[in-house]
Design a protein around this motif. Structure first.
Motif, PDB file in Angstrom:
ATOM      1  N   MET A   1       0.837  -1.187   0.000  1.00 45.92           N
ATOM      2  CA  MET A   1       0.000   0.000   0.000  1.00 45.92           C
ATOM      3  C   MET A   1       0.878   1.246   0.000  1.00 45.92           C
ATOM      4  N   THR A   2       0.403   2.222  -0.601  1.00 50.36           N
ATOM      5  CA  THR A   2       1.151   3.467  -0.607  1.00 50.36           C
ATOM      6  C   THR A   2       0.933   4.204   0.706  1.00 50.36           C
ATOM      7  N   PHE A   3       1.753   5.197   0.919  1.00 47.21           N
ATOM      8  CA  PHE A   3       1.660   5.977   2.145  1.00 47.21           C
ATOM      9  C   PHE A   3       0.306   6.668   2.264  1.00 47.21           C
ATOM     10  N   LEU A   4      -0.179   7.212   1.170  1.00 48.54           N
ATOM     11  CA  LEU A   4      -1.455   7.926   1.197  1.00 48.54           C
ATOM     12  C   LEU A   4      -2.625   6.994   1.522  1.00 48.54           C
ATOM     13  N   ALA A   5      -2.607   5.787   0.961  1.00 45.48           N
ATOM     14  CA  ALA A   5      -3.677   4.828   1.242  1.00 45.48           C
ATOM     15  C   ALA A   5      -3.650   4.405   2.706  1.00 45.48           C
ATOM     16  N   ARG A   6      -2.452   4.196   3.251  1.00 46.10           N
ATOM     17  CA  ARG A   6      -2.353   3.831   4.672  1.00 46.10           C
ATOM     18  C   ARG A   6      -2.840   4.962   5.567  1.00 46.10           C
ATOM     19  N   LEU A   7      -2.524   6.194   5.195  1.00 49.94           N
ATOM     20  CA  LEU A   7      -2.963   7.343   5.974  1.00 49.94           C
ATOM     21  C   LEU A   7      -4.486   7.467   5.968  1.00 49.94           C
ATOM     22  N   VAL A   8      -5.092   7.269   4.806  1.00 52.11           N
ATOM     23  CA  VAL A   8      -6.552   7.341   4.698  1.00 52.11           C
ATOM     24  C   VAL A   8      -7.209   6.246   5.524  1.00 52.11           C
ATOM     25  N   MET A   9      -6.668   5.033   5.474  1.00 52.29           N
ATOM     26  CA  MET A   9      -7.235   3.928   6.252  1.00 52.29           C
ATOM     27  C   MET A   9      -7.076   4.155   7.751  1.00 52.29           C
ATOM     28  N   ALA A  10      -5.956   4.715   8.172  1.00 51.19           N
ATOM     29  CA  ALA A  10      -5.748   5.010   9.584  1.00 51.19           C
ATOM     30  C   ALA A  10      -6.738   6.079  10.060  1.00 51.19           C
ATOM     31  N   LEU A  11      -6.961   7.096   9.245  1.00 50.69           N
ATOM     32  CA  LEU A  11      -7.934   8.127   9.609  1.00 50.69           C
ATOM     33  C   LEU A  11      -9.350   7.564   9.635  1.00 50.69           C
TER      34      LEU A  11
END
Length: 82
Positions: A1-11
């Motif tokens: 997963m890219t960094f942006l996708a991980r950030l969105v999932m964490a949020l």
């Protein structure tokens, strides 16, 4: 997963946990209803059940989703026999 996708999932997981907390706290506080001399607290049960469900999904969601197998890739074959 890219960094942006991980950030969105964490949020998104924090939003689910926050919504569960909000629903359970608002259920606990309830609404005060006055019937003449009586003052009683009225609670809506859907807030409790929805909050508990979201909280359970927030805690156990990874273990529920991980065992599900992914769909196999679709192979396209050119059929010349038709």
């Amino acid at each position: 997963m890219t960094f942006l996708a991980r950030l969105v999932m964490a949020l998104l997981s924090l939003v689910v946990l926050g919504a569960a907390t909000y629903l359970i706290v608002t259920w606990y506080r309830g609404d005060w209803l006055s019937d003449g001399d009586d003052l009683r607290r009225v609670r809506e049960d859907w807030r409790l059940w929805t909050g508990l469900g979201l909280g359970a999904w927030s805690v156990f969601g990874r273990w529920l989703i991980t065992p599900l197998p992914p769909q196999p890739p679709v192979r396209l074959r050119w059929c010349s026999d038709v």
